[in-house]
Design an enzyme around this catalytic site. Structure first.
Site, short mmCIF file in Angstrom:
data_model
loop_
_atom_site.label_atom_id
_atom_site.label_comp_id
_atom_site.label_asym_id
_atom_site.label_seq_id
_atom_site.Cartn_x
_atom_site.Cartn_y
_atom_site.Cartn_z
N SER A 141 27.95 -16.36 -2.40
CA SER A 141 27.99 -15.08 -1.89
C SER A 141 27.77 -15.09 -0.38
O SER A 141 27.34 -16.23 0.36
CB SER A 141 26.91 -14.05 -2.16
N TYR A 154 17.96 -12.67 -2.69
CA TYR A 154 19.31 -13.13 -2.98
C TYR A 154 19.81 -13.98 -1.97
O TYR A 154 20.47 -15.14 -2.43
CB TYR A 154 20.45 -11.76 -2.71
N1 LIG Z 1 30.29 -7.43 -6.46
C1 LIG Z 1 29.72 -8.12 -5.22
O1 LIG Z 1 29.84 -7.54 -4.36
C2 LIG Z 1 29.40 -9.61 -5.14
C3 LIG Z 1 29.41 -10.03 -3.72
C4 LIG Z 1 29.17 -11.56 -3.54
C5 LIG Z 1 28.98 -12.05 -4.93
N2 LIG Z 1 28.80 -11.60 -6.08
C6 LIG Z 1 28.40 -12.46 -7.04
O2 LIG Z 1 29.59 -12.52 -8.11
C7 LIG Z 1 29.22 -12.74 -9.34
C8 LIG Z 1 29.30 -11.73 -10.45
O3 LIG Z 1 29.60 -10.49 -9.85
P1 LIG Z 1 30.75 -9.32 -10.16
O4 LIG Z 1 30.83 -8.23 -9.09
O5 LIG Z 1 31.89 -9.83 -10.58
O6 LIG Z 1 29.64 -8.88 -11.49
P2 LIG Z 1 30.20 -7.59 -12.57
O7 LIG Z 1 28.79 -6.72 -12.54
O8 LIG Z 1 31.45 -7.28 -12.38
O9 LIG Z 1 30.12 -8.54 -13.98
C9 LIG Z 1 28.89 -9.24 -14.32
C10 LIG Z 1 28.93 -9.67 -15.55
O10 LIG Z 1 27.71 -10.68 -15.85
C11 LIG Z 1 27.52 -10.35 -17.16
N3 LIG Z 1 25.97 -11.11 -17.20
C12 LIG Z 1 24.94 -10.55 -16.77
N4 LIG Z 1 23.87 -11.00 -17.34
C13 LIG Z 1 24.39 -12.02 -18.01
C14 LIG Z 1 23.58 -13.13 -18.69
N5 LIG Z 1 22.49 -13.35 -18.65
N6 LIG Z 1 24.59 -14.09 -19.47
C15 LIG Z 1 25.67 -14.06 -19.50
N7 LIG Z 1 26.38 -13.05 -18.71
C16 LIG Z 1 25.93 -11.96 -18.35
C17 LIG Z 1 27.60 -8.96 -17.34
O11 LIG Z 1 27.59 -8.52 -18.82
C18 LIG Z 1 28.95 -8.73 -16.69
O12 LIG Z 1 30.15 -8.57 -17.67
C19 LIG Z 1 27.56 -12.98 -9.02
O13 LIG Z 1 27.54 -14.54 -9.16
C20 LIG Z 1 27.45 -12.28 -7.80
O14 LIG Z 1 26.21 -12.71 -7.17
C21 LIG Z 1 29.08 -10.48 -6.25
#
Ligand SMILES: NC(=O)c1ccc[n+]([C@@H]2O[C@H](COP(=O)([O-])OP(=O)(O)OC[C@H]3O[C@@H](n4cnc5c(N)ncnc54)[C@H](O)[C@@H]3O)[C@@H](O)[C@H]2O)c1
Length: 259
Positions: A141, A154
């Site tokens: 991130s 985080y």
């Molecule tokens: N959305 C943002 O703004 C953002 C920014 C920087 C980094 N990230 C990173 O991106 C990644 C995911 O983000 P996203 O926004 O695509 O998420 P999202 O909310 O769209 O999807 C997250 C998915 O993770 C699954 N999940 C949650 N806990 C789980 C577990 N214990 N085992 C297996 N699956 C599990 C959920 O069911 C869901 O489908 C993370 O690593 C997050 O830190 C997100």
């Protein structure tokens, strides 16, 4: 096709960036094991790929359990005869609290952002080695590159992911195993929704989804949040042979946020 004859695993692939990237990888010829705790959501993504003529299988797994890492790698190698890539996309926003921190929340952030990613990597390494090399991608991130007052926990775990990526990259480079990270800025996904619901973060309390996405997006130089597929294209590049001389890299996909 940029991923022809490649097979691999994407975690947290039922939603958001993981889903978008998985669809792109499959469209470019990859066979993909779609892994998510949300088994029905993972099945929907796999069905979408199959309906479009691609190859994908879904697995419902809670990756907080390190045993699940071995299971998903065994499932993928059983289905595909081996794996060429692993995208450790799973993560968690972590608590905003510092002085009122509940260490159970800290442990969850560590488990979902680093421990699970390391467990999947450890399980996948022998299989990548057996293919003569491969590519591992971690989702870090921008909060791991520049400090976040919003959630110092985080920031710390995502900075840890970056350290892990760089160390693994150097350790496995001579075996043809590349290890990189994508560092998304604010992206419009359901995870963004989690921020708004957190009682420990006054800065976002009471904001609805649209307001939250706009507030996060305004932090970037472009003044908007990213779209999931914009991270998916970066993942596609780093996982493909087009990135054959790229290892230990952390690619911000953030609309200029960290610039
Ligand atoms: N959305 C943002 O703004 C953002 C920014 C920087 C980094 N990230 C990173 O991106 C990644 C995911 O983000 P996203 O926004 O695509 O998420 P999202 O909310 O769209 O999807 C997250 C998915 O993770 C699954 N999940 C949650 N806990 C789980 C577990 N214990 N085992 C297996 N699956 C599990 C959920 O069911 C869901 O489908 C993370 O690593 C997050 O830190 C997100």
């Amino acid at each position: 096709m940029r991923m022809k004859n490649k097979a691999g695993i994407v975690t947290a692939a039922a939603s958001g960036m993981g889903r978008a990237g998985t669809l792109l990888l499959a469209r470019e010829g990859a066979s993909v094991l779609v892994v998510d705790r949300d088994a029905a959501g993972a099945a929907r993504v796999a069905d979408e790929i199959t309906a479009a003529g691609g190859t994908a299988f879904a697995v419902g797994a809670d990756l907080r359990d390190p045993a699940a890492a071995c299971e998903i790698v065994a499932e993928a190698t059983g289905r595909f005869g081996g794996i060429d890539f692993l995208w450790n996309h799973l993560g968690h926003p972590g608590p905003a609290a510092v002085e009122q921190l509940d260490f159970a929340d800290f442990d969850l952030a560590v488990d979902l952002n680093i421990r699970s990613q390391l467990a999947s990597t450890i399980a996948a390494l022998p299989e990548l080695r057996a293919r003569g090399g491969g590519s591992i991608l971690f989702t870090a991130s921008t909060s791991g590159l520049v400090a976040s007052a919003f959630s110092p926990v985080y920031s710390s775990v995502k900075a840890g992911v970056i350290g892990l990526v760089r160390g693994l990259a150097k350790r496995y480079a001579k075996e043809g195993i590349r290890v990189n990270a994508v560092a998304p800025g604010p992206v419009d996904t359901p995870m963004a929704r989690e921020f708004v619901d957190r009682k420990d973060q006054p800065a976002t309390k009471g904001l609805d989804r649209e307001e939250l996405v706009q507030k996060f997006g305004a932090m970037t130089a472009m003044g908007r949040a990213g779209r999931p597929e914009e991270i998916g294209y970066a993942a596609l590049f780093l996982l493909s042979d087009e990135a054959s001389f790229v290892t230990g890299a952390v690619l911000p996909v953030d609309g200029g946020l960290v610039a």
